[in-house]
Design a protein around this motif. Sequence first.
Motif, PDB file in Angstrom:
ATOM      1  N   MET A  65      -9.425  -8.033   6.717  1.00 21.60           N
ATOM      2  CA  MET A  65      -8.974  -7.062   7.698  1.00 21.60           C
ATOM      3  C   MET A  65      -7.451  -7.145   7.807  1.00 21.60           C
ATOM      4  O   MET A  65      -6.898  -8.216   8.020  1.00 21.60           O
ATOM      5  CB  MET A  65      -9.605  -7.358   9.056  1.00 21.60           C
ATOM      6  CG  MET A  65      -9.367  -6.235  10.049  1.00 21.60           C
ATOM      7  SD  MET A  65     -10.018  -6.565  11.708  1.00 21.60           S
ATOM      8  CE  MET A  65     -11.388  -7.630  11.405  1.00 21.60           C
ATOM      9  N   GLY A  66      -6.748  -5.993   7.686  1.00 24.88           N
ATOM     10  CA  GLY A  66      -5.306  -5.978   7.732  1.00 24.88           C
ATOM     11  C   GLY A  66      -4.763  -6.115   9.134  1.00 24.88           C
ATOM     12  O   GLY A  66      -5.486  -6.027  10.126  1.00 24.88           O
ATOM     13  N   LYS A  67      -3.456  -6.297   9.212  1.00 26.15           N
ATOM     14  CA  LYS A  67      -2.816  -6.464  10.510  1.00 26.15           C
ATOM     15  C   LYS A  67      -2.924  -5.205  11.364  1.00 26.15           C
ATOM     16  O   LYS A  67      -2.909  -5.273  12.586  1.00 26.15           O
ATOM     17  CB  LYS A  67      -1.338  -6.815  10.316  1.00 26.15           C
ATOM     18  CG  LYS A  67      -1.080  -8.268   9.949  1.00 26.15           C
ATOM     19  CD  LYS A  67       0.416  -8.542   9.986  1.00 26.15           C
ATOM     20  CE  LYS A  67       0.675 -10.027   9.769  1.00 26.15           C
ATOM     21  NZ  LYS A  67       2.117 -10.333   9.854  1.00 26.15           N
ATOM     22  N   THR A  68      -2.984  -4.052  10.721  1.00 30.59           N
ATOM     23  CA  THR A  68      -2.944  -2.797  11.463  1.00 30.59           C
ATOM     24  C   THR A  68      -4.316  -2.301  11.891  1.00 30.59           C
ATOM     25  O   THR A  68      -4.415  -1.239  12.488  1.00 30.59           O
ATOM     26  CB  THR A  68      -2.268  -1.693  10.622  1.00 30.59           C
ATOM     27  OG1 THR A  68      -3.062  -1.458   9.452  1.00 30.59           O
ATOM     28  CG2 THR A  68      -0.866  -2.109  10.216  1.00 30.59           C
ATOM     29  N   SER A  69      -5.386  -3.041  11.597  1.00 28.67           N
ATOM     30  CA  SER A  69      -6.726  -2.535  11.880  1.00 28.67           C
ATOM     31  C   SER A  69      -6.939  -2.306  13.366  1.00 28.67           C
ATOM     32  O   SER A  69      -7.512  -1.302  13.785  1.00 28.67           O
ATOM     33  CB  SER A  69      -7.785  -3.504  11.335  1.00 28.67           C
ATOM     34  OG  SER A  69      -7.638  -4.779  11.931  1.00 28.67           O
ATOM     35  N   LYS A  70      -6.481  -3.253  14.202  1.00 25.72           N
ATOM     36  CA  LYS A  70      -6.644  -3.088  15.640  1.00 25.72           C
ATOM     37  C   LYS A  70      -5.693  -2.030  16.182  1.00 25.72           C
ATOM     38  O   LYS A  70      -6.001  -1.333  17.146  1.00 25.72           O
ATOM     39  CB  LYS A  70      -6.418  -4.418  16.361  1.00 25.72           C
ATOM     40  CG  LYS A  70      -6.899  -4.392  17.804  1.00 25.72           C
ATOM     41  CD  LYS A  70      -6.918  -5.772  18.417  1.00 25.72           C
ATOM     42  CE  LYS A  70      -7.470  -5.719  19.841  1.00 25.72           C
ATOM     43  NZ  LYS A  70      -7.493  -7.047  20.485  1.00 25.72           N
ATOM     44  N   TYR A 110       4.891  -1.538  12.576  1.00 24.62           N
ATOM     45  CA  TYR A 110       4.077  -2.630  13.103  1.00 24.62           C
ATOM     46  C   TYR A 110       4.906  -3.557  13.982  1.00 24.62           C
ATOM     47  O   TYR A 110       6.055  -3.878  13.678  1.00 24.62           O
ATOM     48  CB  TYR A 110       3.460  -3.440  11.954  1.00 24.62           C
ATOM     49  CG  TYR A 110       2.695  -4.645  12.442  1.00 24.62           C
ATOM     50  CD1 TYR A 110       1.430  -4.499  13.010  1.00 24.62           C
ATOM     51  CD2 TYR A 110       3.241  -5.912  12.379  1.00 24.62           C
ATOM     52  CE1 TYR A 110       0.733  -5.592  13.493  1.00 24.62           C
ATOM     53  CE2 TYR A 110       2.552  -7.021  12.849  1.00 24.62           C
ATOM     54  CZ  TYR A 110       1.290  -6.844  13.404  1.00 24.62           C
ATOM     55  OH  TYR A 110       0.611  -7.927  13.892  1.00 24.62           O
ATOM     56  N   HIS A 111       4.325  -3.989  15.114  1.00 26.51           N
ATOM     57  CA  HIS A 111       4.977  -4.927  16.035  1.00 26.51           C
ATOM     58  C   HIS A 111       4.073  -6.132  16.232  1.00 26.51           C
ATOM     59  O   HIS A 111       2.861  -5.990  16.431  1.00 26.51           O
ATOM     60  CB  HIS A 111       5.234  -4.262  17.400  1.00 26.51           C
ATOM     61  CG  HIS A 111       6.205  -3.124  17.338  1.00 26.51           C
ATOM     62  ND1 HIS A 111       7.554  -3.263  17.580  1.00 26.51           N
ATOM     63  CD2 HIS A 111       6.020  -1.811  17.053  1.00 26.51           C
ATOM     64  CE1 HIS A 111       8.163  -2.092  17.458  1.00 26.51           C
ATOM     65  NE2 HIS A 111       7.245  -1.195  17.143  1.00 26.51           N
ATOM     66  N   GLU A 112       4.672  -7.291  16.193  1.00 26.54           N
ATOM     67  CA  GLU A 112       3.930  -8.508  16.523  1.00 26.54           C
ATOM     68  C   GLU A 112       3.597  -8.502  18.019  1.00 26.54           C
ATOM     69  O   GLU A 112       4.280  -7.854  18.803  1.00 26.54           O
ATOM     70  CB  GLU A 112       4.755  -9.751  16.181  1.00 26.54           C
ATOM     71  CG  GLU A 112       5.010  -9.959  14.691  1.00 26.54           C
ATOM     72  CD  GLU A 112       3.736 -10.384  13.953  1.00 26.54           C
ATOM     73  OE1 GLU A 112       2.769 -10.807  14.625  1.00 26.54           O
ATOM     74  OE2 GLU A 112       3.718 -10.281  12.713  1.00 26.54           O
ATOM     75  N   PRO A 113       2.528  -9.216  18.445  1.00 28.61           N
ATOM     76  CA  PRO A 113       2.236  -9.315  19.873  1.00 28.61           C
ATOM     77  C   PRO A 113       3.441  -9.833  20.647  1.00 28.61           C
ATOM     78  O   PRO A 113       4.188 -10.694  20.167  1.00 28.61           O
ATOM     79  CB  PRO A 113       1.071 -10.317  19.930  1.00 28.61           C
ATOM     80  CG  PRO A 113       0.408 -10.188  18.586  1.00 28.61           C
ATOM     81  CD  PRO A 113       1.505  -9.883  17.626  1.00 28.61           C
ATOM     82  N   VAL A 114       3.662  -9.282  21.832  1.00 31.81           N
ATOM     83  CA  VAL A 114       4.834  -9.638  22.628  1.00 31.81           C
ATOM     84  C   VAL A 114       4.823 -11.116  22.992  1.00 31.81           C
ATOM     85  O   VAL A 114       5.829 -11.801  22.920  1.00 31.81           O
ATOM     86  CB  VAL A 114       4.893  -8.769  23.906  1.00 31.81           C
ATOM     87  CG1 VAL A 114       6.055  -9.186  24.793  1.00 31.81           C
ATOM     88  CG2 VAL A 114       5.011  -7.301  23.524  1.00 31.81           C
ATOM     89  N   GLN A 115       3.676 -11.626  23.393  1.00 29.01           N
ATOM     90  CA  GLN A 115       3.574 -13.037  23.764  1.00 29.01           C
ATOM     91  C   GLN A 115       2.265 -13.599  23.245  1.00 29.01           C
ATOM     92  O   GLN A 115       1.197 -13.239  23.741  1.00 29.01           O
ATOM     93  CB  GLN A 115       3.643 -13.209  25.298  1.00 29.01           C
ATOM     94  CG  GLN A 115       3.512 -14.647  25.768  1.00 29.01           C
ATOM     95  CD  GLN A 115       4.607 -15.531  25.215  1.00 29.01           C
ATOM     96  OE1 GLN A 115       5.774 -15.271  25.417  1.00 29.01           O
ATOM     97  NE2 GLN A 115       4.231 -16.581  24.497  1.00 29.01           N
ATOM     98  N   THR A 116       2.352 -14.435  22.241  1.00 23.85           N
ATOM     99  CA  THR A 116       1.142 -15.064  21.717  1.00 23.85           C
ATOM    100  C   THR A 116       0.711 -16.192  22.655  1.00 23.85           C
ATOM    101  O   THR A 116       1.533 -16.704  23.425  1.00 23.85           O
ATOM    102  CB  THR A 116       1.407 -15.643  20.311  1.00 23.85           C
ATOM    103  OG1 THR A 116       2.531 -16.531  20.398  1.00 23.85           O
ATOM    104  CG2 THR A 116       1.739 -14.526  19.334  1.00 23.85           C
ATOM    105  N   PRO A 117      -0.560 -16.599  22.627  1.00 26.65           N
ATOM    106  CA  PRO A 117      -1.018 -17.698  23.495  1.00 26.65           C
ATOM    107  C   PRO A 117      -0.219 -18.969  23.224  1.00 26.65           C
ATOM    108  O   PRO A 117       0.067 -19.306  22.067  1.00 26.65           O
ATOM    109  CB  PRO A 117      -2.490 -17.865  23.097  1.00 26.65           C
ATOM    110  CG  PRO A 117      -2.893 -16.547  22.521  1.00 26.65           C
ATOM    111  CD  PRO A 117      -1.672 -16.006  21.851  1.00 26.65           C
TER     112      PRO A 117
END
Length: 379
Positions: free
Chosen positions: A1-6, A270-277
């Motif tokens: 599953m690619g990064k853009t799937s969600k 594409y943007h990475e999540p703003v704040q990862t856990p």
Amino acid sequence: MGKTSKDKRDIYYRKAKEEGWRARSAFKLLQIDTECHIFDGVSKAVDLCAAPGSWSQVLARKLNENYKKALEKGDASPPKIVAVDLQAMAPLEGVIQLQGDITNTNTAQQIIAHFDNTQADLVVCDGAPDVTGLHDMDIFIQSQLLLAALNITTHILRPGGTFVAKIFRAKDVSFLYAQLRIFFPYVYCTKPSSSRNSSIEAFVVCKDYSPPKGYKPHMLNPLLTHEPCNFEELTGVNRIIVPFVVCGDLSQPDSDMCYPLNYRGKEYKYHEPVQTPIAPPYAEALSLLENRRAGSSAFVFDHDTDFNEADISRAIENKSATWTASVKEYAFISAVETDSETNTIVKTAQDENKEEETAIDALQNLYISKEAGNIDNTK
């Protein structure tokens, strides 16, 4: 599953990353405010069950806007925001964080202390349980969480304040509405456009906090009893029907639909999540996986991990016991050929096995000879 799937599947998830929100739930609070104006006149706010912090982000932005407008008209006090959660949360500018339990009186006292012994204008709660799939249990746990948030709210909210919380619309939701109406004369059930239509999730907006005469906030007993309720016997405030309000208009995206990445003529990026856990429970598993991948080039035979990742993938794809056996043999031979120390260990083990087999054969021959002699003696 690619990064853009969600990103393809959920437009609000994509928009949250583009606009710098920590989670898509930020749009829910923004849309609730658009319809219900919950931030009007608010300078002190509390975010219960705050992690990962998207609602705290919205509070910080909106209350700072209120502060700037108030400064233009005259003197105003800077906004104060307190975020509470059992989990650790990455810092947010302008937000005071408390790691505590909302069912504990000490947490309420700490919140009041941060407001200089005054009470909040607004309390919001986007908390929800980790759903199990057992709907009755999930709904019950959510109702208990809502009542816990309401209970601490009676300690920290000023008269006339506003309370916003997540609720699951289910069979007995009217009972929860009735409980809320004891403390708030105005109770609305809202459904933001960013909340999926397929979900029973909704939000209650409760305005003008007015506790019953003589009521003293406490944490000793819950408001919701565990006895069955006969709705035919309810009268007065318990018979009130709570209005259902849909936030947002038809021009806004549908949270249940899939949209193209290039949405409304805007080129997708594409943007990475703003704040990862910051401390996810799966961190240890990821670490083990990375170590496994790093060591796959120098594969060592082990009874617990006798395949590397590529070997397992090939075995699964071919679905053949013969192929699996050959892969295992290949992995073992590769390990023997690439590691001299392993060669020594394997050779020693083979010698020991031969010695053991020789000893066993000798014992078996002796036993057979003795048995033969016994048989001859009997004759």
